[in-house]
Design a protein around this motif. Structure first.
Motif, PDB file in Angstrom:
ATOM      1  N   GLY A  18       0.812  -1.277  -0.155  1.00 22.91           N
ATOM      2  CA  GLY A  18       0.115  -0.061  -0.146  1.00 22.91           C
ATOM      3  C   GLY A  18       0.768   1.311   0.096  1.00 22.91           C
ATOM      4  N   LEU A  19       1.939   1.298  -0.511  1.00 28.69           N
ATOM      5  CA  LEU A  19       2.868   2.394  -0.646  1.00 28.69           C
ATOM      6  C   LEU A  19       2.414   3.580  -1.215  1.00 28.69           C
ATOM      7  CD1 LEU A  19       6.570   1.925  -0.867  1.00 28.69           C
ATOM      8  CD2 LEU A  19       5.677   3.636  -2.306  1.00 28.69           C
ATOM      9  N   THR A  20       2.156   4.593  -0.625  1.00 33.50           N
ATOM     10  CA  THR A  20       1.736   5.990  -1.219  1.00 33.50           C
ATOM     11  C   THR A  20       2.597   6.950  -0.938  1.00 33.50           C
ATOM     12  OG1 THR A  20      -0.733   5.170  -1.001  1.00 33.50           O
ATOM     13  CG2 THR A  20      -0.309   7.586  -1.030  1.00 33.50           C
ATOM     14  N   ILE A  21       3.044   7.768  -1.762  1.00 34.75           N
ATOM     15  CA  ILE A  21       3.846   8.965  -1.619  1.00 34.75           C
ATOM     16  C   ILE A  21       3.407  10.009  -2.137  1.00 34.75           C
ATOM     17  CG2 ILE A  21       6.357   9.867  -2.150  1.00 34.75           C
ATOM     18  CD1 ILE A  21       7.155   7.027  -2.490  1.00 34.75           C
ATOM     19  N   GLN A  22       3.384  11.274  -1.418  1.00 35.11           N
ATOM     20  CA  GLN A  22       3.044  12.639  -1.887  1.00 35.11           C
ATOM     21  C   GLN A  22       4.234  13.482  -2.047  1.00 35.11           C
ATOM     22  OE1 GLN A  22       0.138  13.523   1.042  1.00 35.11           O
ATOM     23  NE2 GLN A  22      -1.682  12.594  -0.169  1.00 35.11           N
ATOM     24  N   ARG A  23       4.023  14.578  -3.086  1.00 34.58           N
ATOM     25  CA  ARG A  23       5.100  15.508  -3.036  1.00 34.58           C
ATOM     26  C   ARG A  23       5.025  16.494  -1.654  1.00 34.58           C
ATOM     27  NH1 ARG A  23       7.166  14.933  -7.620  1.00 34.58           N
ATOM     28  NH2 ARG A  23       5.671  14.394  -9.697  1.00 34.58           N
ATOM     29  N   SER A  55      11.545   6.612  -9.539  1.00 40.21           N
ATOM     30  CA  SER A  55      12.871   7.223  -8.636  1.00 40.21           C
ATOM     31  C   SER A  55      12.153   7.290  -7.404  1.00 40.21           C
ATOM     32  CB  SER A  55      13.247   8.195  -9.169  1.00 40.21           C
ATOM     33  OG  SER A  55      14.171   7.886 -10.500  1.00 40.21           O
ATOM     34  N   SER A  56      10.963   7.880  -7.186  1.00 37.74           N
ATOM     35  CA  SER A  56      10.451   7.892  -5.813  1.00 37.74           C
ATOM     36  C   SER A  56      10.329   6.672  -5.290  1.00 37.74           C
ATOM     37  CB  SER A  56       9.020   8.845  -6.180  1.00 37.74           C
ATOM     38  OG  SER A  56       9.301  10.028  -6.239  1.00 37.74           O
ATOM     39  N   LEU A  57       9.698   5.729  -5.980  1.00 33.91           N
ATOM     40  CA  LEU A  57       9.604   4.366  -5.465  1.00 33.91           C
ATOM     41  C   LEU A  57      10.744   3.678  -5.023  1.00 33.91           C
ATOM     42  CD1 LEU A  57       8.097   1.681  -5.084  1.00 33.91           C
ATOM     43  CD2 LEU A  57       8.650   1.016  -7.490  1.00 33.91           C
ATOM     44  N   VAL A  58      12.025   3.918  -5.802  1.00 33.55           N
ATOM     45  CA  VAL A  58      13.253   3.420  -5.183  1.00 33.55           C
ATOM     46  C   VAL A  58      13.759   4.060  -3.751  1.00 33.55           C
ATOM     47  CG1 VAL A  58      15.734   3.428  -5.766  1.00 33.55           C
ATOM     48  CG2 VAL A  58      14.062   2.483  -7.582  1.00 33.55           C
ATOM     49  N   ARG A  59      13.550   5.310  -3.948  1.00 36.02           N
ATOM     50  CA  ARG A  59      13.927   6.265  -2.635  1.00 36.02           C
ATOM     51  C   ARG A  59      13.049   5.525  -1.533  1.00 36.02           C
ATOM     52  NH1 ARG A  59      14.622  10.429  -6.469  1.00 36.02           N
ATOM     53  NH2 ARG A  59      12.676  11.459  -5.798  1.00 36.02           N
ATOM     54  N   ALA A  60      11.659   5.378  -1.797  1.00 40.97           N
ATOM     55  CA  ALA A  60      11.097   4.997  -0.729  1.00 40.97           C
ATOM     56  C   ALA A  60      11.640   3.546  -0.134  1.00 40.97           C
ATOM     57  CB  ALA A  60       9.541   4.912  -1.074  1.00 40.97           C
ATOM     58  N   LEU A  61      11.890   2.651  -1.145  1.00 38.89           N
ATOM     59  CA  LEU A  61      12.127   1.280  -0.722  1.00 38.89           C
ATOM     60  C   LEU A  61      13.394   1.345   0.191  1.00 38.89           C
ATOM     61  CD1 LEU A  61      11.498  -0.604  -4.207  1.00 38.89           C
ATOM     62  CD2 LEU A  61       9.892  -0.667  -2.005  1.00 38.89           C
ATOM     63  N   LEU A  62      14.153   2.184  -0.176  1.00 38.64           N
ATOM     64  CA  LEU A  62      15.488   2.314   0.476  1.00 38.64           C
ATOM     65  C   LEU A  62      15.407   3.144   1.796  1.00 38.64           C
ATOM     66  CD1 LEU A  62      17.898   3.121  -2.636  1.00 38.64           C
ATOM     67  CD2 LEU A  62      17.657   0.894  -1.454  1.00 38.64           C
ATOM     68  N   GLY A  63      14.343   3.703   2.001  1.00 42.39           N
ATOM     69  CA  GLY A  63      13.990   4.149   3.227  1.00 42.39           C
ATOM     70  C   GLY A  63      14.616   5.841   2.951  1.00 42.39           C
ATOM     71  N   HIS A  64      14.663   6.431   1.970  1.00 42.50           N
ATOM     72  CA  HIS A  64      14.961   7.786   1.954  1.00 42.50           C
ATOM     73  C   HIS A  64      13.845   8.664   1.637  1.00 42.50           C
ATOM     74  CE1 HIS A  64      18.967   5.948   0.254  1.00 42.50           C
ATOM     75  NE2 HIS A  64      18.737   5.683   1.370  1.00 42.50           N
ATOM     76  N   PRO A  66       9.825   9.770   2.954  1.00 41.57           N
ATOM     77  CA  PRO A  66       8.643   9.351   4.093  1.00 41.57           C
ATOM     78  C   PRO A  66       7.264   8.957   2.991  1.00 41.57           C
ATOM     79  CG  PRO A  66       8.948  11.797   3.412  1.00 41.57           C
ATOM     80  CD  PRO A  66       9.954  11.157   2.802  1.00 41.57           C
ATOM     81  N   LEU A  67       6.606   8.080   3.570  1.00 35.50           N
ATOM     82  CA  LEU A  67       5.487   7.428   3.150  1.00 35.50           C
ATOM     83  C   LEU A  67       4.442   8.374   3.570  1.00 35.50           C
ATOM     84  CD1 LEU A  67       6.043   3.577   3.464  1.00 35.50           C
ATOM     85  CD2 LEU A  67       6.831   5.028   1.763  1.00 35.50           C
ATOM     86  N   ALA A  68       3.226   8.487   2.722  1.00 39.27           N
ATOM     87  CA  ALA A  68       1.872   9.205   3.080  1.00 39.27           C
ATOM     88  C   ALA A  68       1.153   7.916   3.716  1.00 39.27           C
ATOM     89  CB  ALA A  68       1.358   9.697   2.033  1.00 39.27           C
ATOM     90  N   ALA A  69       1.244   6.586   3.053  1.00 38.28           N
ATOM     91  CA  ALA A  69       0.586   5.539   3.756  1.00 38.28           C
ATOM     92  C   ALA A  69       1.235   4.356   3.395  1.00 38.28           C
ATOM     93  CB  ALA A  69      -0.840   5.541   3.162  1.00 38.28           C
TER      94      ALA A  69
END
Length: 258
Positions: A18-23, A55-64, A66-69
């Motif tokens: 459920g990975l969700t990222i916001q600007r 690229s946002s997906l990669v950075r989120a997977l690496l912990g770099h 923040p996740l919105a959800a």
């Protein structure tokens, strides 16, 4: 997709739900509801048009990032080798390949030489980074990523700026590295010709997962054809990116496929 079912029994190196990222500011969603996993030894390629959130997906997977959800779980102590999309070299500061390989963690001469030999650029230790060709620089970056025996190799559009023979040679090298080391490979790609053929699994991204599966499955999926154009049907030799599909239609289709 029997390969996917088989992988579900393997230990995941990274798993996201459920990975969700916001600007920044939270006014625009970059990625919504992405489920992802990569298991030991897999080559997984993420494709999608510019701005699709690769690229946002990669950075989120690496912990770099923040996740919105959602959540991301990484194997404890997971060793990751990272080849970033762009490395800016300050041309005013002398920097040899040998010194670069010891940043940020110092490595011995023998380990440095072995890593460079593995990626096909042996003997360049004394060269300045600014003297390297684009292909040589990518191989030095890869050598640096391999220095500490990674279980997962992450490459973010590693062939940007390389010509077609250079791209072919680089991806053959990645396949060989996977074969020799057993490391999993997560690759973000803008090139769909060679990368997809080397991949165990392809994820087509456009703010959400449009489709996912083997290269053969993805290349024939209607979501993929809608995203990359009618000429994508039945072929992996595709370069032009077309983005004309309806998000909601394909998001619902994808959700129903799980």
């Amino acid at each position: 997709m029997p390969r996917l079912r088989r992988n579900r029994g393997m230990t995941a190196l990274i798993q996201a739900q459920g990975l969700t990222i916001q600007r920044p500011g939270g006014h625009e969603t970059v990625l919504h509801g992405v489920d992802f996993r990569i298991a030991s030894g897999e080559i997984v390629t993420v494709v999608g048009p510019n701005g699709s959130g690769k690229s946002s997906l990669v950075r989120a997977l690496l912990g770099h990032m923040p996740l919105a959800a959602g959540r991301v779980a990484r194997k404890p102590g997971l060793r990751i080798g990272y080849v970033p999309q762009r490395v800016l070299v300050d041309t005013t500061i002398p920097m040899t390949v040998r010194r670069f390989l010891s940043l940020p963690r110092r490595v011995g001469d023998r380990d440095a030489a072995q890593a460079l030999a593995r990626t096909g650029v042996e003997g360049v230790e004394a060269r300045q980074l600014t003297q390297l060709s684009g292909g040589q620089f990518q191989r030095v970056l890869l050598a640096r990523a391999l220095l500490h025996d990674p279980e997962l190799l992450v490459l973010d559009e590693p062939t940007q700026g390389l010509d077609q023979p250079g791209i072919v040679a680089f991806y053959k090298l990645i396949e060989e590295v996977r074969r020799q080391t057993g490391a999993a490979v997560l690759m973000v790609s803008h090139d769909l010709l060679v990368v997809m053929r080397a991949s165990d699994r392809v994820i087509c991204l456009n703010g959400h997962v449009c489709c996912e599966g083997t290269p053969q499955h993805v290349s024939s999926a209607p979501e993929y054809r809608a995203l990359f154009g009618a000429e994508a049907e039945g072929t992996l030799a595709l370069y032009r990116h077309h983005h004309d599909h309806d998000h909601d239609l394909h998001h619902h289709h994808h959700a129903g496929a799980h």
